[in-house]
Design a protein around this motif. Structure first.
Motif, PDB file in Angstrom:
ATOM      1  N   GLN A 194       0.899  -1.207   0.155  1.00 20.93           N
ATOM      2  CA  GLN A 194       0.030   0.044  -0.005  1.00 20.93           C
ATOM      3  C   GLN A 194       0.835   1.312  -0.028  1.00 20.93           C
ATOM      4  N   ASP A 195       1.726   1.252   0.669  1.00 20.06           N
ATOM      5  CA  ASP A 195       2.675   2.274   0.806  1.00 20.06           C
ATOM      6  C   ASP A 195       3.610   2.671  -0.450  1.00 20.06           C
ATOM      7  N   LEU A 196       4.270   1.342  -0.948  1.00 18.85           N
ATOM      8  CA  LEU A 196       4.831   1.547  -2.244  1.00 18.85           C
ATOM      9  C   LEU A 196       4.132   2.145  -3.442  1.00 18.85           C
ATOM     10  N   ALA A 197       2.724   1.639  -3.451  1.00 19.16           N
ATOM     11  CA  ALA A 197       1.774   2.315  -4.359  1.00 19.16           C
ATOM     12  C   ALA A 197       1.704   3.620  -4.217  1.00 19.16           C
ATOM     13  N   ALA A 198       1.471   4.281  -2.871  1.00 21.62           N
ATOM     14  CA  ALA A 198       1.096   5.690  -2.713  1.00 21.62           C
ATOM     15  C   ALA A 198       2.520   6.628  -3.204  1.00 21.62           C
ATOM     16  N   VAL A 199       3.685   5.974  -2.871  1.00 20.37           N
ATOM     17  CA  VAL A 199       4.895   6.621  -3.292  1.00 20.37           C
ATOM     18  C   VAL A 199       4.844   6.914  -4.571  1.00 20.37           C
ATOM     19  N   ARG A 200       4.553   5.843  -5.301  1.00 18.97           N
ATOM     20  CA  ARG A 200       4.680   5.831  -6.889  1.00 18.97           C
ATOM     21  C   ARG A 200       3.973   6.798  -7.425  1.00 18.97           C
ATOM     22  N   GLN A 201       2.892   7.053  -6.890  1.00 15.36           N
ATOM     23  CA  GLN A 201       1.931   8.007  -7.322  1.00 15.36           C
ATOM     24  C   GLN A 201       1.914   9.564  -6.675  1.00 15.36           C
ATOM     25  N   GLY A 202       2.894   9.628  -6.053  1.00 17.63           N
ATOM     26  CA  GLY A 202       3.170  11.050  -5.378  1.00 17.63           C
ATOM     27  C   GLY A 202       2.250  11.325  -4.492  1.00 17.63           C
ATOM     28  N   LYS A 203       1.692  10.426  -3.745  1.00 21.01           N
ATOM     29  CA  LYS A 203       0.547  10.770  -2.499  1.00 21.01           C
ATOM     30  C   LYS A 203       0.884  10.331  -1.478  1.00 21.01           C
ATOM     31  N   ALA A 204       2.249  10.057  -1.044  1.00 23.56           N
ATOM     32  CA  ALA A 204       2.587   9.613   0.227  1.00 23.56           C
ATOM     33  C   ALA A 204       3.326  10.741   1.032  1.00 23.56           C
ATOM     34  N   GLY A 205       3.027  10.201   2.440  1.00 26.16           N
ATOM     35  CA  GLY A 205       3.514  11.276   3.450  1.00 26.16           C
ATOM     36  C   GLY A 205       4.649  10.283   4.253  1.00 26.16           C
ATOM     37  N   ALA A 206       4.224  10.055   5.665  1.00 29.34           N
ATOM     38  CA  ALA A 206       4.922   9.076   6.398  1.00 29.34           C
ATOM     39  C   ALA A 206       4.551   7.606   6.010  1.00 29.34           C
ATOM     40  N   PRO A 207       5.426   6.669   6.226  1.00 29.05           N
ATOM     41  CA  PRO A 207       4.887   5.241   5.751  1.00 29.05           C
ATOM     42  C   PRO A 207       3.651   5.040   6.388  1.00 29.05           C
ATOM     43  N   ILE A 208       2.849   4.210   5.496  1.00 27.03           N
ATOM     44  CA  ILE A 208       1.681   3.515   6.070  1.00 27.03           C
ATOM     45  C   ILE A 208       1.710   1.912   5.777  1.00 27.03           C
ATOM     46  N   GLY A 209       0.739   1.348   6.490  1.00 32.14           N
ATOM     47  CA  GLY A 209       0.682  -0.057   6.505  1.00 32.14           C
ATOM     48  C   GLY A 209       1.858  -0.908   7.238  1.00 32.14           C
ATOM     49  N   THR A 210       2.015  -1.823   7.310  1.00 32.39           N
ATOM     50  CA  THR A 210       3.265  -2.804   8.168  1.00 32.39           C
ATOM     51  C   THR A 210       4.260  -2.963   7.196  1.00 32.39           C
ATOM     52  N   PRO A 211       5.476  -2.421   7.638  1.00 30.33           N
ATOM     53  CA  PRO A 211       6.625  -2.770   6.628  1.00 30.33           C
ATOM     54  C   PRO A 211       7.143  -4.086   6.722  1.00 30.33           C
ATOM     55  N   ARG A 212       7.680  -4.627   5.567  1.00 26.23           N
ATOM     56  CA  ARG A 212       7.951  -5.741   5.368  1.00 26.23           C
ATOM     57  C   ARG A 212       9.503  -5.918   5.901  1.00 26.23           C
ATOM     58  N   ARG A 213      10.316  -7.059   6.268  1.00 25.21           N
ATOM     59  CA  ARG A 213      11.542  -7.248   6.480  1.00 25.21           C
ATOM     60  C   ARG A 213      12.191  -7.057   5.417  1.00 25.21           C
ATOM     61  N   ALA A 214      13.159  -6.438   5.165  1.00 22.75           N
ATOM     62  CA  ALA A 214      13.839  -6.377   3.861  1.00 22.75           C
ATOM     63  C   ALA A 214      14.656  -7.487   3.412  1.00 22.75           C
ATOM     64  N   ALA A 215      15.338  -8.053   4.712  1.00 21.71           N
ATOM     65  CA  ALA A 215      16.031  -9.261   4.552  1.00 21.71           C
ATOM     66  C   ALA A 215      15.313 -10.475   3.819  1.00 21.71           C
ATOM     67  N   ASP A 216      14.148 -10.345   4.010  1.00 20.99           N
ATOM     68  CA  ASP A 216      13.287 -11.337   3.691  1.00 20.99           C
ATOM     69  C   ASP A 216      13.067 -11.411   2.019  1.00 20.99           C
ATOM     70  N   LEU A 217      13.477 -10.379   1.382  1.00 19.69           N
ATOM     71  CA  LEU A 217      13.030 -10.035   0.123  1.00 19.69           C
ATOM     72  C   LEU A 217      14.265 -10.205  -0.547  1.00 19.69           C
ATOM     73  N   GLN A 218      15.378 -10.826  -0.118  1.00 23.18           N
ATOM     74  CA  GLN A 218      16.754 -10.815  -0.721  1.00 23.18           C
ATOM     75  C   GLN A 218      16.776 -12.280  -1.522  1.00 23.18           C
ATOM     76  N   GLY A 219      16.032 -13.197  -1.330  1.00 19.73           N
ATOM     77  CA  GLY A 219      16.232 -14.775  -1.764  1.00 19.73           C
ATOM     78  C   GLY A 219      16.409 -14.918  -2.955  1.00 19.73           C
ATOM     79  N   ASP A 220      15.658 -13.971  -4.005  1.00 19.86           N
ATOM     80  CA  ASP A 220      15.604 -14.493  -5.277  1.00 19.86           C
ATOM     81  C   ASP A 220      17.071 -14.048  -6.049  1.00 19.86           C
TER      82      ASP A 220
END
Length: 689
Positions: free
Chosen positions: A623-649
């Motif tokens: 949700q937050d990623l989509a808001a940033v891409r659209q230029g409609k973001a402020g402080a982060p929204i939603g529950t952030p994910r653990r970055a280390a968990d997204l490095q497996g590929d």
């Protein structure tokens, strides 16, 4: 009478005999001389030049064949593969051995599919190749296609199947502008190679680094060419191998990039145009270098086809332009902290000097607008509230040449020396610059009014994001500069040992600590009191920064900026410069989102997510990623994910003696409401620059 006649005949006969003997003698002497010359020639050939002719005779029955080395791999700081090699079969044609080229290609196409794209690519490669060179017609043949052609090989003299190594970029578009690509050596490059000391090492080599890291570190990645000495028949066919020296592969190059951070930043831009450069201010290591839009560098393997080239080259978005390295922009208000430091160092201002900001400033009968009044304004307030009036007056007091002389050492208007070719110099104007740049006398003159807009990062000022990030890193490091670099180290192809690439020591610019600290305190206050406070609400770390809004087109002094009335590409650029943590910075950056409006609306939210990733190990929610891409973001929204968990590929290789950086994980505090601060549609507390 008879006796007289006999005497005369006798004398005549004797004369004939003497003449004959003379001619015989001369002839004998000539023959003897010729035999002498022949003997001498035989002596020269058989004795004096024996060794040279023996070597020539030997070479007539031997051939030295180069062995092209495997190109070195490129990895990020954690061993993620960014460039590697793979083997594949290619169908190739040597034109000098083919009588009818078109007929041959048509006949081959009956056995193996040859597309129109393959034909166009082949013709393009012909233009840059010699007739005796082997040119690929089809690449990546399947085993079935290889077998089918081999069975009919006798029908096609000059056509062969060869096994070749191809370059591969596993992540495609990610960091494409940084990595660059390789391509076939053209005539100009071949001439440069032939004139260099490395000519022998490129015998048999057909490709070379064309752009980016592939180009800059060509020598280290290329490796050392080997050779085989073969005994050949009179027809040139190899009989046996006499001697050889194996090729040495190129070294593995380790970059300072963190590809996870790089990819996240590229994702944050979405379809928007812009650039970001993130640097470790403690050592100059470039952690991310983003240019959007990008392109898949795999398209250039073996030479890009005309269709894709036209799409990339004619696109209005200019995806081939490395905006971080070569794109130049007015810095807007991100320039003000550096102007403030220059004012302190030059003595034109003191930390507690107060000027009256009434919302505009008049000079020479011309009123320079400032949006809204800030009242009594000192250095700190000028940065926190982004007072234009403060910097109009400072620029006027300093003058263009003094501004130039104090801002140039910070990194503006000069190349940083990063290990990439093609860095833009940017424009930090001076009187001399204008005299050198323009032709007409009235254009060469510097007008006092032109100085005023320089103070707020407009006018002739144009810099790259790399230069702004470089200056920001200097401020973060309390006035000490480290040259930005992407090359971190090399893994030796023979010893397999990792060796860091030497870098020059940091350079102190000699600023007074109190002046640097005053500016640092002001930019830190921007994130708690100024224009970026909403975006950084709830951050688990301190940071410092400055928003900027830079004009893409000039707006008249009596006109008010209205984005809705302008075409998208005429709207203001959104900029942000920042570093974190504020007390002991580990990362500094500069970011621009083209034609996206105010700095806090588009650029600052990207910086917040970059810091969250690097310092906390947090990856934005969908949700937050989509808001940033659209230029409609402020402080982060939603529950952030653990970055280390997204490095497996990512495909990784282990780098001896190099410890990968482990991403931290600081989970968000529970029991607290999520920030609800929305980005302002107006530059709260910031002037419209």
């Amino acid at each position: 009478m008879t006796h007289g006649r006999l005497s005369f005949r006798s004398l005549y006969t004797q004369a004939q005999e003497q003449g004959f003997r003379l001619r015989v003698g001369v002839l004998a002497l000539v023959v003897l001389l010729l035999f002498g010359l022949l003997a001498y020639r035989l002596y020269v050939l058989q004795v004096q030049r024996h060794e040279a002719f023996a070597q020539r005779a030997e070479s007539n029955r031997t051939a030295v064949v180069p062995i092209v080395p495997n190109r070195g791999r490129i990895v990020d700081r954690n061993g993620v593969l960014l460039a590697t090699n793979y083997s594949a079969y290619t169908l190739e044609i040597t034109r000098s051995k083919v009588e009818d080229l078109e007929a041959t290609i048509d006949a081959v196409a009956e056995l193996i599919p040859i597309s129109a794209r393959d034909r166009r690519q082949f013709k393009r490669l012909m233009a840059d190749s010699k007739s005796f060179e082997s040119i690929p017609l089809r690449i990546r043949l399947s085993d079935e296609e290889v077998a089918r052609f081999t069975a009919q090989r006798w029908r096609f003299p000059g056509v062969d199947v060869k096994a070749r190594l191809f370059r591969s970029y596993p992540l495609g578009e990610v960091a494409g502008h940084v990595i660059g690509y390789i391509g076939r050596i053209n005539a100009k490059e071949q001439e440069a190679i032939d004139d260099s000391d490395d000519a022998a090492n490129y015998r048999g080599t057909e490709v070379i680094g064309k752009l980016g890291i592939e180009q800059y570190y060509e020598r280290e990645l290329h490796g050392q060419t080997g050779w085989e000495q073969l005994e050949t028949t009179a027809g040139g066919f190899a009989v046996r191998r006499l001697s050889s020296r194996a090729a040495t592969p190129g070294n593995t190059l380790v970059l300072s990039l963190d590809i996870g951070l790089q990819k996240l930043t590229e994702d944050l831009f979405g379809e928007r145009r812009g650039a970001l450069v993130a640097i470790d201010p403690r050592n100059g290591e470039v952690l991310a270098m983003v240019s959007k839009p990008g392109y898949d560098i795999n398209l250039f393997i073996g030479g890009i086809d005309q269709e894709n080239w036209d799409l990339l080259n004619t696109s209005i978005d200019r995806p081939l332009l490395n905006r971080a390295l070569r794109g130049t922009y007015p810095p807007g208000s991100t320039y003000k902290p550096f102007m403030g430091l220059a004012g302190l160092e030059s003595g034109k201002r003191k930390v507690d000097t107060i000027i009256q900001d009434n919302g505009s400033w008049t000079f020479g009968g011309h009123t320079f607008r400032s949006g809204h009044p800030n009242g009594p304004t000192n250095l700190r307030r000028s940065i926190v509230k982004s007072s234009n009036v403060y910097y109009y007056m400072l620029a006027n007091d300093m003058g263009v040449d003094m501004i130039h002389d104090y801002l140039l050492p910070m990194g503006f208007g000069r190349r940083t020396g990063i290990d990439l070719e093609g860095e833009a110099q940017g424009v930090l104007p001076s009187m001399q610059w204008k005299r050198d740049t323009y032709k007409r006398p009235e254009q060469k003159r510097w007008y006092a009014g032109e100085t005023i807009s320089l103070g707020i990062g407009q006018g002739y000022n144009h810099f790259t994001m790399l230069q702004i990030a470089y200056a920001t890193a200097m401020l973060a490091n309390s006035g000490i500069q480290h040259r930005p670099h992407l090359g971190l180290g090399m893994v030796d192809a023979v010893t397999r040992h990792y060796q860091s690439l030497p870098q020059p020591p940091g350079v102190s610019l000699g600023y007074k600590p109190a002046n640097v600290q005053a500016v640092r305190e002001a930019v830190q206050a921007v994130t708690t009191e100024g224009t970026s406070r909403g975006v950084f609400a709830g951050a688990a770390y301190t940071s410092a920064g400055k928003t900027g809004t830079a004009q893409a087109v000039t707006i008249g002094q009596k006109e008010r900026y209205n984005a809705a009335k302008l075409a998208e590409r005429q709207r203001d650029h959104s900029l942000y410069m920042a570093y974190a943590p504020a007390e002991n910075p580990e990362i500094a950056l500069a970011v621009i989102v083209e034609n996206a409006g105010f700095g806090a609306a588009a650029a600052t939210p990207i910086a917040r997510r970059v810091f969250d990733y690097w310092l906390l190990g947090r990856y934005p929610s969908e949700q937050d990623l989509a808001a940033v891409r659209q230029g409609k973001a402020g402080a982060p929204i939603g529950t952030p994910r653990r970055a280390a968990d997204l490095q497996g590929d990512y495909e990784r290789i282990a780098i001896p003696d190099l410890t990968p950086r482990e991403l931290p994980w600081v989970p968000p505090q529970t029991g607290q409401p999520e920030p609800t601060v929305e980005p302002s549609s107006e530059p709260e507390g910031e002037e419209e620059d």
